[in-house]
Design an enzyme around this catalytic site. Structure first.
Site, PDB file in Angstrom:
ATOM      1  N   HIS A 136       0.677  -1.045   0.065  1.00  0.00           N
ATOM      2  CA  HIS A 136       0.151  -0.104   0.032  1.00  0.00           C
ATOM      3  C   HIS A 136       0.600   1.343  -0.119  1.00  0.00           C
ATOM      4  O   HIS A 136       0.607   2.355  -0.620  1.00  0.00           O
ATOM      5  CB  HIS A 136      -0.978   0.016   1.220  1.00  0.00           C
ATOM      6  CG  HIS A 136      -1.701   1.247   1.365  1.00  0.00           C
ATOM      7  ND1 HIS A 136      -1.379   2.355   2.147  1.00  0.00           N
ATOM      8  CD2 HIS A 136      -2.820   1.569   0.782  1.00  0.00           C
ATOM      9  CE1 HIS A 136      -2.228   3.498   1.917  1.00  0.00           C
ATOM     10  NE2 HIS A 136      -3.171   3.001   1.095  1.00  0.00           N
ATOM     11  N   ARG A 192      31.205  -5.901 -21.962  1.00  0.00           N
ATOM     12  CA  ARG A 192      32.430  -6.356 -21.964  1.00  0.00           C
ATOM     13  C   ARG A 192      32.805  -7.445 -20.849  1.00  0.00           C
ATOM     14  O   ARG A 192      32.313  -7.580 -19.638  1.00  0.00           O
ATOM     15  CB  ARG A 192      33.457  -5.086 -21.329  1.00  0.00           C
ATOM     16  CG  ARG A 192      34.765  -5.304 -21.409  1.00  0.00           C
ATOM     17  CD  ARG A 192      35.511  -3.991 -20.570  1.00  0.00           C
ATOM     18  NE  ARG A 192      35.262  -3.600 -19.237  1.00  0.00           N
ATOM     19  CZ  ARG A 192      35.319  -2.666 -18.774  1.00  0.00           C
ATOM     20  NH1 ARG A 192      35.997  -1.502 -19.339  1.00  0.00           N
ATOM     21  NH2 ARG A 192      35.112  -2.431 -17.422  1.00  0.00           N
ATOM     22  N   ASN A 215      40.964   5.402 -21.231  1.00  0.00           N
ATOM     23  CA  ASN A 215      41.610   5.587 -19.769  1.00  0.00           C
ATOM     24  C   ASN A 215      43.165   4.808 -19.908  1.00  0.00           C
ATOM     25  O   ASN A 215      44.247   5.142 -19.672  1.00  0.00           O
ATOM     26  CB  ASN A 215      40.830   5.038 -18.734  1.00  0.00           C
ATOM     27  CG  ASN A 215      39.484   5.912 -18.381  1.00  0.00           C
ATOM     28  OD1 ASN A 215      39.590   7.107 -19.050  1.00  0.00           O
ATOM     29  ND2 ASN A 215      38.570   5.513 -17.484  1.00  0.00           N
ATOM     30  N   CYS A 225      34.421   3.774 -25.620  1.00  0.00           N
ATOM     31  CA  CYS A 225      33.794   3.884 -24.425  1.00  0.00           C
ATOM     32  C   CYS A 225      34.312   4.256 -23.095  1.00  0.00           C
ATOM     33  O   CYS A 225      34.080   4.248 -21.968  1.00  0.00           O
ATOM     34  CB  CYS A 225      33.241   2.253 -24.103  1.00  0.00           C
ATOM     35  SG  CYS A 225      34.663   1.307 -23.795  1.00  0.00           S
TER      36      CYS A 225
END
Length: 800
Positions: A424, A582, A707, A755
């Site tokens: 609820h 990946r 990176n 990416c």
């Protein structure tokens, strides 16, 4: 002989709503139209609205009720409670006219001829104003279960009529500007499904939090279904993906094991018809439904949604109650109504809440909605004390029921100790747009010591309660006229819990779906500790694994299922667009931090350059674990039908290593090209650029990991503070690497994207990528809109 006040389910449909109310009209509609399509609906009859008005008029009670309501201020809690109680008592004490009584008894006897003497029935209120698209009256009136015999039925009917004047129903009509006597009450008398001996629950034909339309969301627990709605139990949850379900796949993309501490069963003690009893631990540790049953419910949900959509001439997501009979083991649909919150939301404006700071974490539970609320803690444990609640406070309680609604709309946020996402508190919070965290376990005890809190539902399916008033911001983007660039704009997504909501951001798919988040948060255990569970000797590790995997005897299957469903949830959110997954890319120190991990990982001085990525997959020391990884991807693609999943190999140092990985994948069932499987390679090691021609001959595409590519091109450790100032993806050497590999990929007609972090952080780097002609740029979700606009401008300048 025709009846004056009784209509059977096979005599009514949605066109009869004014006579039998929303619930009965829907039950009749489904019984008549969908039984032939295999949907099971228990039979029963409706006592019409005419009977309700006849009862009031025959007893001259209408004037008395009107007089009490005319002077009532519904915002005066004390007066509301007193007036509501008086009206209900008046109606419960009415003597039912003999002719109406005779008809009700005759109908009940006819139902007993079908189901057996003294048959058990559910007696449900069915108001003429409920289940409307623009006002959700659902739950405003009462239901009575396990009712037997004519006298018991009559008493339950009078209680249902009286429940048209519960405190919450009176308040709701006043605030929605409905005249109290323009709303009539019909009653459904329906054969009980013996779910007290099995299980029951609620399902929606969309995701209730994000509004994502392509799933059926099923919740359930043992026993009768009232405990889920009342929030007494934390139920099991399941998501089924509709598009591949329609193609015959077993598309259960998520299963969550609830605590299910109690179940409601039949009672023969005193006046109570039901009672709660504890659920044995073995049952709590098991899912309430088999996979085939989950899929059956989902198929029925789609049939019901399709029928109502055709009936109304528009998409009509549904809110459906189901039950399983413990005697016959059959599944049944016992109620259905249009979903009235997310199906009406404006999807052209994307609204997101974001915390700008973090405080001390006090509680976690299930999040309801995607907002953030802050305010003063007000702990209220009994509904009689709701008058003490002030607007703008955070309501903290065990659980709510409809009597709490007058204060719920005043709350900045709501926190409950019990309940799941269809209880609820969750349903009403969702309707009111109030952030709510349910099922925290001990909210009243923990928050007693704190004055102010921040309630965050903006971080996925888990809701968080932090100490203090934390700063947050609301981002709104109008999507109506947002153009799409030629360069594909994809997203980096790690957390499956956020995937449905993120799918509404304009995108071309997922350029990087990381397995690491799923393994760390959903699985938590080193894959070899599961693959070789029987050889473990550490008692503490064994105990932890048994607790986490308690629903599984086969520990390897636990890893496969959890990883497969995490991947599948992301893939489903963006289906049929590409989702590039990946393969696991933990470093040895990160793997060692998983449960049992220290027994399987070497200690390396520089894990960043060590035993990671492709080199692990074919190594005899890790091969058993990689087999589980491949099995998970195979399950998502072949069993769930999510062939939009592509695979990406990280940190692949040599071409020969790439060939080894492809061979080992094929050994474990993932064959490149089979069923459309594409395999990409991360371009993050300088050798990937230098040998790009050779890599492009064995892989279907590249994804630049900026990176690591920056780290290895410039010969620095990106985790070192001493040389952090040198790390910059925009360095000419890095840009030359990127430009070279894009040129080779384009020449050889293989896909190439990026990416890494750089295009999310630096608009000028994203522009450089567009100039190089990259196929796709995968961004962090919070940068997608602004970077898309910048790329559109860059393409315009380049004349594309």
């Amino acid at each position: 002989m025709s009846s004056k006040w009784i209509l059977w389910f096979d005599e009514i449909g949605m066109g009869d709503l004014p006579r039998v109310g929303g619930k009965n009209a829907s039950l009749g509609e489904m019984y008549r139209e969908l039984s032939s399509k295999g949907v099971n609906i228990p039979y029963g009859f409706a006592i019409t609205v005419d009977a309700y008005h006849y009862l009031l008029d025959h007893s001259n009670m209408r004037e008395k009720v009107e007089a009490l309501l005319n002077t009532l201020d519904v915002d005066d809690m004390g007066a509301l409670q007193l007036t509501g109680s008086r009206i209900r008592q008046i109606i419960r004490n009415i003597e039912v006219p003999q002719d109406l009584k005779d008809e009700i008894f005759a109908a009940y006897r006819k139902l007993c001829e079908r189901y057996g003497e003294d048959t058990d029935v559910a007696v449900r209120s069915s108001a003429t104003a409920e289940d409307l698209p623009d006002a959700s009256f659902a739950g405003q009136q009462d239901t009575y279960l396990n009712i037997r015999g004519e006298i018991g039925l009559l008493e339950a009917c009078k209680k249902c009529f009286a429940s048209l004047f519960t405190n919450r129903a009176i308040t709701y009509r006043e605030h929605k500007h409905f005249n109290h006597f323009d709303v009539g009450l019909s009653i459904a008398v329906q054969k009980m499904v013996r779910s007290d001996l099995a299980c029951s629950g609620v399902m929606f034909t969309l995701d209730t939090e994000s509004g994502f339309r392509d799933v059926v969301f099923i919740t359930g627990s043992y026993g009768l279904g009232e405990n889920i709605v009342q929030g007494i139990v934390n139920p099991d949850e399941f998501y089924v993906f509709k598009p591949t379900l329609a193609k015959g796949y077993k598309s259960i993309i998520q299963k969550y094991l609830g605590r299910k501490e109690f179940k409601m069963i039949y009672s023969s003690e005193g006046e109570a018809k039901t009672k709660d009893i504890p659920v044995p631990q073995k049952e709590r540790d098991s899912y309430i439904l088999e996979d085939d049953e989950i899929l059956q419910l989902a198929r029925w949900a789609v049939i019901i949604e399709d029928h109502y959509s055709n009936l109304h001439g528009r998409d009509c997501p549904m809110d459906i109650e189901w039950a399983k009979d413990g005697i016959t083991n059959e599944l049944f649909i016992v109620q259905a109504r249009p979903e009235t919150v997310k199906s009406r939301s404006d999807e052209l404006v994307l609204e997101s809440f974001e915390l700008k700071e973090r405080g001390k974490l006090l509680l976690v539970g299930k999040s309801v909605g995607e907002k953030i609320g802050v305010g003063k803690v007000n702990i209220i444990q009994d509904v009689k004390d709701i008058g003490k609640f002030n607007e703008g406070e955070v309501l903290v309680t065990e659980m709510t029921d409809p009597d709490w609604e007058p204060i719920m709309k005043k709350a900045a946020a709501i926190v409950t100790s019990r309940g799941g996402r269809t209880c609820h508190a969750a349903i009403i919070s969702r309707e009111l747009g109030v952030p709510c965290v349910v099922g925290t376990g001990n909210a009243c005890e923990v928050l007693r010591d704190y004055d102010y809190v921040t309630v965050s539902c903006s971080e996925g399916e888990t809701g968080y309660v932090y100490e203090g008033l934390l700063d947050y911001e609301i981002n709104r983007v109008n999507l109506e006229n947002l153009a799409r660039p030629k360069t594909q704009i994809m997203m980096n997504v790690g957390n499956p819990d956020n995937a449905f909501a993120l799918s509404f951001i304009p995108n071309d798919g997922v350029g990087l779906a990381r397995e690491e988040f799923i393994i760390s948060n959903y699985i938590q255990i080193h894959p070899l500790a599961l693959a070789r569970f029987d050889t473990l000797e550490d008692e503490e590790v064994i105990k932890k694994i048994k607790e986490i995997t308690r629903a599984y005897t086969d520990k390897k299957q636990f890893f496969i299922d959890k990883l497969a469903r995490g991947i599948a949830k992301i893939a489903a959110a963006f289906y049929p667009k590409d989702v590039i997954v990946r393969l696991s890319d933990f470093k040895t120190n990160e793997y060692a931090n998983l449960i049992g991990g220290k027994y399987y990982e070497p200690v390396e001085h520089n894990p960043m350059l060590g035993f990671r990525g492709a080199s692990r997959y074919y190594d005899p020391n890790y091969k058993d674990a990689f087999a589980l990884e491949c099995a998970a991807i195979l399950k998502a693609r072949d069993e769930m039908g999510l062939t939009n999943v592509k695979v990406m190999v990280p940190f692949c140092r040599t071409v020969e290593e790439g060939k080894k990985v492809l061979r080992i994948m094929e050994e474990f069932g993932l064959k490149q090209g089979e069923n459309g499987l594409e395999v990409y390679v991360m371009c993050e090691v300088p050798s990937n650029v230098i040998m790009a021609e050779e890599f492009s001959e064995i892989f279907d595409g590249f994804s630049i990991g900026s990176n690591d590519l920056t780290q290895l091109t410039l010969g620095l450790d990106r985790d070192s503070d001493y040389i952090a100032h040198i790390f910059d993806e925009r360095n000419p050497a890095v840009k030359r690497m990127v430009k070279n590999v894009i040129e080779v990929a384009k020449k050889n007609n293989v896909k190439i994207g990026i990416c890494g972090q750089a295009p999310s952080d630096y608009p000028d780097f994203a522009e450089f990528l567009v100039e190089c002609g990259i196929n796709s740029i995968s961004l962090n979700p919070d940068t997608v809109i602004k970077t898309t606009q910048m790329i559109l401008e860059a393409e315009k300048r380049l004349g594309r």
